[in-house]
Design an enzyme around this catalytic site. Structure first.
Site, PDB file in Angstrom:
ATOM      1  N   SER A  82       1.038  -1.458   0.242  1.00 54.19           N
ATOM      2  CA  SER A  82      -0.083  -0.125   0.237  1.00 54.19           C
ATOM      3  C   SER A  82       0.775   1.054  -0.112  1.00 54.19           C
ATOM      4  O   SER A  82       2.201   1.106   0.538  1.00 54.19           O
ATOM      5  CB  SER A  82      -0.739  -0.216   1.477  1.00 54.19           C
ATOM      6  OG  SER A  82       0.199   0.175   2.434  1.00 54.19           O
ATOM      7  N   ASP A  90      -1.114  -1.058  -4.031  1.00 51.57           N
ATOM      8  CA  ASP A  90      -2.335  -1.560  -3.444  1.00 51.57           C
ATOM      9  C   ASP A  90      -2.594  -0.262  -3.428  1.00 51.57           C
ATOM     10  O   ASP A  90      -2.986   0.678  -2.631  1.00 51.57           O
ATOM     11  CB  ASP A  90      -2.487  -2.664  -2.295  1.00 51.57           C
ATOM     12  CG  ASP A  90      -3.886  -2.739  -1.686  1.00 51.57           C
ATOM     13  OD1 ASP A  90      -4.732  -2.650  -1.896  1.00 51.57           O
ATOM     14  OD2 ASP A  90      -3.967  -2.994  -0.121  1.00 51.57           O
ATOM     15  N   HIS A  91      -4.352  -0.328  -3.621  1.00 50.83           N
ATOM     16  CA  HIS A  91      -4.774   1.445  -3.780  1.00 50.83           C
ATOM     17  C   HIS A  91      -4.743   2.212  -4.125  1.00 50.83           C
ATOM     18  O   HIS A  91      -3.657   3.500  -2.922  1.00 50.83           O
ATOM     19  CB  HIS A  91      -5.445   1.261  -2.202  1.00 50.83           C
ATOM     20  CG  HIS A  91      -6.441   1.250  -1.647  1.00 50.83           C
ATOM     21  ND1 HIS A  91      -8.152   1.107  -2.707  1.00 50.83           N
ATOM     22  CD2 HIS A  91      -6.881  -0.462  -1.386  1.00 50.83           C
ATOM     23  CE1 HIS A  91      -8.893   0.351  -2.392  1.00 50.83           C
ATOM     24  NE2 HIS A  91      -8.432  -0.715  -1.294  1.00 50.83           N
ATOM     25  N   HIS A 109     -12.539  -3.053   5.094  1.00 49.66           N
ATOM     26  CA  HIS A 109     -11.113  -3.321   5.338  1.00 49.66           C
ATOM     27  C   HIS A 109     -11.497  -3.071   6.767  1.00 49.66           C
ATOM     28  O   HIS A 109     -12.048  -3.268   7.565  1.00 49.66           O
ATOM     29  CB  HIS A 109     -11.008  -2.116   4.810  1.00 49.66           C
ATOM     30  CG  HIS A 109     -10.254  -1.950   2.733  1.00 49.66           C
ATOM     31  ND1 HIS A 109     -11.124  -0.894   2.648  1.00 49.66           N
ATOM     32  CD2 HIS A 109     -10.229  -2.331   2.708  1.00 49.66           C
ATOM     33  CE1 HIS A 109     -11.041  -1.173   1.356  1.00 49.66           C
ATOM     34  NE2 HIS A 109      -9.885  -2.248   1.373  1.00 49.66           N
ATOM     35  N   GLY A 110     -10.344  -3.451   6.985  1.00 48.88           N
ATOM     36  CA  GLY A 110      -9.840  -3.848   8.911  1.00 48.88           C
ATOM     37  C   GLY A 110     -10.122  -5.356   9.319  1.00 48.88           C
ATOM     38  O   GLY A 110     -11.203  -6.326   8.582  1.00 48.88           O
ATOM     39  N   HIS A 157     -12.019  -6.983  -2.577  1.00 46.53           N
ATOM     40  CA  HIS A 157     -11.149  -6.702  -1.425  1.00 46.53           C
ATOM     41  C   HIS A 157     -11.982  -6.578   0.181  1.00 46.53           C
ATOM     42  O   HIS A 157     -12.535  -7.453   0.219  1.00 46.53           O
ATOM     43  CB  HIS A 157     -10.988  -4.758  -1.414  1.00 46.53           C
ATOM     44  CG  HIS A 157      -9.898  -4.645  -2.718  1.00 46.53           C
ATOM     45  ND1 HIS A 157      -8.717  -3.508  -2.504  1.00 46.53           N
ATOM     46  CD2 HIS A 157      -9.700  -4.981  -3.645  1.00 46.53           C
ATOM     47  CE1 HIS A 157      -8.391  -3.233  -3.478  1.00 46.53           C
ATOM     48  NE2 HIS A 157      -8.834  -4.143  -4.246  1.00 46.53           N
ATOM     49  N   GLY A 158     -10.838  -6.266   1.540  1.00 42.91           N
ATOM     50  CA  GLY A 158     -11.779  -5.978   2.568  1.00 42.91           C
ATOM     51  C   GLY A 158     -11.772  -8.375   3.143  1.00 42.91           C
ATOM     52  O   GLY A 158     -13.159  -8.568   3.860  1.00 42.91           O
ATOM     53  N   ARG A 163      -1.804  -9.243   9.885  1.00 42.23           N
ATOM     54  CA  ARG A 163      -1.380  -8.510  11.084  1.00 42.23           C
ATOM     55  C   ARG A 163      -1.784  -8.973  12.484  1.00 42.23           C
ATOM     56  O   ARG A 163      -0.770  -8.603  13.195  1.00 42.23           O
ATOM     57  CB  ARG A 163      -2.229  -7.061   9.948  1.00 42.23           C
ATOM     58  CG  ARG A 163      -2.061  -6.405   9.992  1.00 42.23           C
ATOM     59  CD  ARG A 163      -2.939  -5.435   9.567  1.00 42.23           C
ATOM     60  NE  ARG A 163      -2.327  -4.162   8.116  1.00 42.23           N
ATOM     61  CZ  ARG A 163      -3.105  -2.988   8.372  1.00 42.23           C
ATOM     62  NH1 ARG A 163      -3.520  -2.440   9.347  1.00 42.23           N
ATOM     63  NH2 ARG A 163      -2.229  -1.949   7.612  1.00 42.23           N
ATOM     64  N   ARG A 188      15.417 -11.391  17.147  1.00 47.44           N
ATOM     65  CA  ARG A 188      14.815 -12.257  15.870  1.00 47.44           C
ATOM     66  C   ARG A 188      14.094 -13.677  16.370  1.00 47.44           C
ATOM     67  O   ARG A 188      13.230 -14.292  16.024  1.00 47.44           O
ATOM     68  CB  ARG A 188      16.341 -13.329  15.419  1.00 47.44           C
ATOM     69  CG  ARG A 188      17.448 -12.721  14.677  1.00 47.44           C
ATOM     70  CD  ARG A 188      18.784 -13.021  13.906  1.00 47.44           C
ATOM     71  NE  ARG A 188      19.141 -12.913  15.343  1.00 47.44           N
ATOM     72  CZ  ARG A 188      20.345 -13.563  15.701  1.00 47.44           C
ATOM     73  NH1 ARG A 188      21.251 -13.854  14.259  1.00 47.44           N
ATOM     74  NH2 ARG A 188      21.364 -13.270  16.929  1.00 47.44           N
TER      75      ARG A 188
HETATM   76 ZN   LIG Z   1      -8.550  -2.770  -0.138  1.00 48.41          ZN
END
Ligand SMILES: [Zn+2]
Length: 331
Positions: A50, A83-84, A186-187, A217-218, A266, A287
């Site tokens: 992104s 992305d976007h 999204h999210g 998406h999303g 994430r 590490r």
């Molecule tokens: Zn998107």
């Protein structure tokens, strides 16, 4: 194998009717986890950055990390996708960095917040197509808007894609792939209950424009086990819910070929790091916990490659080059 144009990866997926995950990358461990999953499941892969990732990595790091992934995995078809993208300028920048695919999200203005009109979207998308195709670079457009905001992108309002407009849009712009708004978001906080997605939009666009791969998406699933790990080790992510894997599989059958996944990676990394540090309080070698995060991304991405049907398709085709695709666009 050099980076391949995303068009090839998606066109091949159309032929065999499977989906390909597009996984967001921001750092080395994330990319390594994704690449190991691709290699172990024999999957082609789209890695995407992104504008936030370009900024975070100061551009050059993303460029050279992906070059390292190519060198390390010569047998895997890899596409590097923006992305976007919010403007022609951003797309030009990505192409100058060696991206083999760009998304121009003309559904929103350059601020990535304000919805545009149909004509404004066509205008900016057409300009990006004219520029990118001159380099053999693939272009993804978007029509309609998703819910949610991630990486500063999103109007926060849902506007489902109108199939009639989608057909007009594809013809007017010459894009290679179209992101549809079918009710995803999204999210991590997508839905309060199992979402009802407008699958009919996919079928309708597909039946009228059968050669254009469609994009979702999303589409992170926000699995409960990943959220639970984050919360068990000190995180505070209240009830979050994503798109069930079965809905994505149904969408793939109907015509979705690129599935964007960011949130799940994430969550996996955050949970793994929290857990590792909680269980190993005296450990301070980065590490060790970044290694745990890398392994967590690997597991998540591997599961998706199998679930989307990408696994096993790595060696189906000979990689093409931007130059070869450029000639096709010129016809
Ligand atoms: Zn998107």
């Amino acid at each position: 194998m050099p980076l391949v144009p995303m068009k090839q990866i998606l066109d091949e997926a159309m032929k065999e009717n499977y989906g390909v995950g597009a996984f967001n990358v921001n750092n080395m461990e994330q990319l390594q986890g994704i690449m190991s999953a691709a290699k172990d499941t024999a999957s082609p892969v789209i890695v995407q950055a992104s504008r936030g990732a370009l900024k975070y990595t100061n551009m050059y790091y993303i460029k050279h990390m992906v070059a390292a992934a190519v060198e390390d995995n010569p047998e895997v078809p890899i596409s590097l996708h923006l992305d976007h993208g919010n403007s022609l300028e951003t797309c030009k920048l990505a192409i100058s960095l060696g991206f083999t695919s760009v998304m121009i999200d003309g559904s929103l203005k350059e601020d990535s917040k304000t919805p545009t009109t149909f004509d404004e979207n066509v205008e900016v998308t057409r300009a990006v197509v004219d520029y990118a195709h001159g380099f053999g670079v693939t272009v993804e457009g978007e029509l309609g808007t998703l819910g949610g905001i991630e990486d500063g992108v999103g109007s926060g309002k849902v506007k489902l894609t109108d199939p009639d407009e989608a057909v007009k849009f594809i013809k007017a712009t010459g894009i290679d792939a179209l992101a549809l708004a079918i009710g995803t978001s999204h999210g991590a906080y997508k839905f309060k209950a199992r979402p009802e997605l407008a699958m009919n939009i996919i079928s309708e666009v597909r039946s009228r424009v059968p050669d254009t791969p469609l994009v979702m998406h999303g589409s992170s699933s926000v699995p409960k086990d990943l959220v639970d790990i984050v919360n068990r080790y000190g995180g505070a992510i209240p009830d979050a819910m994503g798109v069930p894997i079965e809905s994505i599989q149904e969408a793939i059958k109907l015509g979705i070929k690129k599935i964007n996944v960011d949130t799940d990676g994430r969550l996996a990394m955050t949970g793994a790091i929290r857990k590792f540090l909680a269980e190993n309080p005296s450990e301070f070698d980065p590490r060790s916990y970044f290694g745990a995060a890398r392994q967590a991304v690997y597991e998540v991405v591997k599961g998706k490659m199998i679930a989307f049907g990408t696994a096993g398709h790595m060696g189906d085709y000979k990689p093409t080059t931007l130059d070869e695709i450029k000639k096709l666009y010129a016809i």
